[in-house]
Write a protein that holds these residues in place. Structure first.
Motif, PDB file in Angstrom:
ATOM      1  N   GLY A  83       5.990  45.218  47.704  1.00 12.82           N
ATOM      2  CA  GLY A  83       4.705  44.592  47.423  1.00 12.82           C
ATOM      3  C   GLY A  83       3.917  44.213  48.653  1.00 12.82           C
ATOM      4  O   GLY A  83       2.786  43.723  48.539  1.00 12.82           O
ATOM      5  N   GLU A  84       4.467  44.452  49.848  1.00 14.37           N
ATOM      6  CA  GLU A  84       3.765  44.127  51.092  1.00 14.37           C
ATOM      7  C   GLU A  84       3.454  45.401  51.862  1.00 14.37           C
ATOM      8  O   GLU A  84       4.013  46.463  51.608  1.00 14.37           O
ATOM      9  CB  GLU A  84       4.616  43.194  51.961  1.00 14.37           C
ATOM     10  N   ARG A  85       2.551  45.268  52.834  1.00 10.39           N
ATOM     11  CA  ARG A  85       2.159  46.411  53.650  1.00 10.39           C
ATOM     12  C   ARG A  85       3.036  46.569  54.890  1.00 10.39           C
ATOM     13  O   ARG A  85       2.786  47.442  55.720  1.00 10.39           O
ATOM     14  CB  ARG A  85       0.691  46.286  54.088  1.00 10.39           C
ATOM     15  N   TRP A  86       4.023  45.709  55.045  1.00  9.37           N
ATOM     16  CA  TRP A  86       4.904  45.745  56.208  1.00  9.37           C
ATOM     17  C   TRP A  86       6.343  45.943  55.779  1.00  9.37           C
ATOM     18  O   TRP A  86       6.716  45.618  54.653  1.00  9.37           O
ATOM     19  CB  TRP A  86       4.811  44.425  56.986  1.00  9.37           C
ATOM     20  N   ILE A  87       7.154  46.450  56.706  1.00 12.23           N
ATOM     21  CA  ILE A  87       8.606  46.391  56.566  1.00 12.23           C
ATOM     22  C   ILE A  87       9.150  45.776  57.851  1.00 12.23           C
ATOM     23  O   ILE A  87       8.450  45.705  58.868  1.00 12.23           O
ATOM     24  CB  ILE A  87       9.247  47.776  56.312  1.00 12.23           C
ATOM     25  N   THR A  88      10.384  45.327  57.805  1.00  9.35           N
ATOM     26  CA  THR A  88      11.011  44.704  58.967  1.00  9.35           C
ATOM     27  C   THR A  88      12.354  45.371  59.244  1.00  9.35           C
ATOM     28  O   THR A  88      13.130  45.626  58.316  1.00  9.35           O
ATOM     29  CB  THR A  88      11.226  43.198  58.723  1.00  9.35           C
ATOM     30  N   LEU A  89      12.597  45.667  60.512  1.00  8.12           N
ATOM     31  CA  LEU A  89      13.894  46.194  60.946  1.00  8.12           C
ATOM     32  C   LEU A  89      14.475  45.220  61.966  1.00  8.12           C
ATOM     33  O   LEU A  89      13.751  44.730  62.849  1.00  8.12           O
ATOM     34  CB  LEU A  89      13.765  47.577  61.581  1.00  8.12           C
ATOM     35  N   LYS A  90      15.782  44.943  61.855  1.00 10.75           N
ATOM     36  CA  LYS A  90      16.430  44.010  62.773  1.00 10.75           C
ATOM     37  C   LYS A  90      17.757  44.585  63.256  1.00 10.75           C
ATOM     38  O   LYS A  90      18.448  45.292  62.522  1.00 10.75           O
ATOM     39  CB  LYS A  90      16.670  42.660  62.101  1.00 10.75           C
ATOM     40  N   ARG A  91      18.096  44.219  64.492  1.00  9.43           N
ATOM     41  CA  ARG A  91      19.401  44.555  65.040  1.00  9.43           C
ATOM     42  C   ARG A  91      19.676  43.645  66.227  1.00  9.43           C
ATOM     43  O   ARG A  91      18.779  42.933  66.724  1.00  9.43           O
ATOM     44  CB  ARG A  91      19.463  46.012  65.490  1.00  9.43           C
ATOM     45  N   GLN A  92      20.919  43.681  66.684  1.00  3.86           N
ATOM     46  CA  GLN A  92      21.289  42.996  67.918  1.00  3.86           C
ATOM     47  C   GLN A  92      21.711  44.029  68.943  1.00  3.86           C
ATOM     48  O   GLN A  92      22.322  45.058  68.613  1.00  3.86           O
ATOM     49  CB  GLN A  92      22.428  41.999  67.672  1.00  3.86           C
ATOM     50  N   TYR A  93      21.358  43.741  70.192  1.00  2.00           N
ATOM     51  CA  TYR A  93      21.768  44.607  71.288  1.00  2.00           C
ATOM     52  C   TYR A  93      22.211  43.693  72.419  1.00  2.00           C
ATOM     53  O   TYR A  93      21.396  42.960  73.002  1.00  2.00           O
ATOM     54  CB  TYR A  93      20.610  45.499  71.731  1.00  2.00           C
ATOM     55  N   GLU A 101       8.436  44.836  63.378  1.00  2.00           N
ATOM     56  CA  GLU A 101       7.526  44.683  62.247  1.00  2.00           C
ATOM     57  C   GLU A 101       6.657  45.929  62.203  1.00  2.00           C
ATOM     58  O   GLU A 101       5.946  46.229  63.163  1.00  2.00           O
ATOM     59  CB  GLU A 101       6.683  43.419  62.398  1.00  2.00           C
ATOM     60  N   VAL A 102       6.711  46.630  61.070  1.00  2.00           N
ATOM     61  CA  VAL A 102       6.131  47.968  60.979  1.00  2.00           C
ATOM     62  C   VAL A 102       5.138  48.023  59.824  1.00  2.00           C
ATOM     63  O   VAL A 102       5.459  47.633  58.694  1.00  2.00           O
ATOM     64  CB  VAL A 102       7.235  49.027  60.761  1.00  2.00           C
ATOM     65  N   ILE A 133       5.429  46.614  65.996  1.00  2.00           N
ATOM     66  CA  ILE A 133       5.474  45.482  66.934  1.00  2.00           C
ATOM     67  C   ILE A 133       6.934  45.138  67.181  1.00  2.00           C
ATOM     68  O   ILE A 133       7.652  44.697  66.277  1.00  2.00           O
ATOM     69  CB  ILE A 133       4.724  44.267  66.373  1.00  2.00           C
ATOM     70  N   VAL A 134       7.377  45.371  68.396  1.00  2.00           N
ATOM     71  CA  VAL A 134       8.767  45.117  68.791  1.00  2.00           C
ATOM     72  C   VAL A 134       8.855  43.725  69.407  1.00  2.00           C
ATOM     73  O   VAL A 134       8.112  43.415  70.351  1.00  2.00           O
ATOM     74  CB  VAL A 134       9.253  46.171  69.813  1.00  2.00           C
TER      75      VAL A 134
END
Length: 233
Positions: A83-93, A101-102, A133-134
């Motif tokens: 329902g939103e125009r964004w998706i979010t990807l997360k990880r640890q490095y 934020e895409v 946006i990273v």
């Protein structure tokens, strides 16, 4: 004589009341008929919209059957945010928390096409653009490095980068010089910096595939919500 006059007056009064009642009845019938016709037109209009929506929903589902959204890509956990125009990807490095934020597709340009003499020209086909946006943070007091990128169909392009004291601070920071004005070696180093963190051309390909599916899914979801609202009594 007086009795006759009273009788005539009574008759005239009853006649007047009768005509008045008849007039009121005609007005009521006319208003009811107008209201009925208006309601029928409204129902027919809404019924046509509902029919068109059902046809569109059926077409979209037949041409692009829904799939379970991908929850992980390489080392990234993916939140599709329905329902939103964004998706979010997360990880640890290492000691870093990385969040992407895409957007869904937010632009398009003519696709470059190689020419026989080794040049490049713009074709009639369009290539879609996605903003990424990273945000990279190291603990609570280390600030946030933000890198704004463009994800094209098969590559990631850095647009600018800057440091925020806190990711939640709204004030616009100084974003430094244009990325393309930096020394070529520094540009290459920053691309390598993203590459080892999984932000690369492979990710761009994944994002375009994901957003094509999300775009279809959100269109169907939008039509379903509109249909439900019109159906509500």
């Amino acid at each position: 004589m007086a009795r006759l006059i009273r009788s005539l007056r009574k008759t005239l009064t009853l006649t007047h009341q009768f005509h008045h009642q008849q007039q009121q009845l005609c007005i009521s019938r006319h208003l009811f008929r107008r209201s009925y016709i208006s309601e029928m037109r409204k129902l027919a209009f809404e019924g046509n919209i509902l029919r068109l929506l059902r046809n569109e929903i059926q077409y979209e589902l037949q041409t692009s059957p829904p799939n379970n959204p991908v929850a992980k890509f390489n080392s990234f956990m993916v939140d599709g945010r329905p329902g939103e125009r964004w998706i979010t990807l997360k990880r640890q490095y290492a000691d870093e928390d990385i969040k992407l934020e895409v957007t869904m597709f937010d632009g398009a340009v003519p696709a470059p096409t190689p020419t026989p003499n080794g040049g490049v020209t713009n074709s009639d086909e369009m290539q879609m653009h996605i903003t990424v946006i990273v945000s990279i943070s190291k603990g609570e007091d280390g600030g946030v490095l933000q890198i704004v990128c463009s994800a094209w169909p098969n590559n990631v392009e850095i647009k600018r980068l800057f440091i925020r004291a806190d990711e939640k601070i709204i004030a616009e920071p100084y974003t430094g010089p244009e990325f393309t004005d930096l020394d070529d070696s520094l540009q290459d180093g920053l691309y390598d910096f993203l590459e080892v963190r999984g932000i690369n051309d492979e990710l761009a390909v994944f994002l375009h595939q994901y957003m094509k599916h999300k775009d279809k899914t959100e269109v169907v979801r939008w039509m379903e919500r509109v249909k439900s609202f019109i159906e509500r009594k």
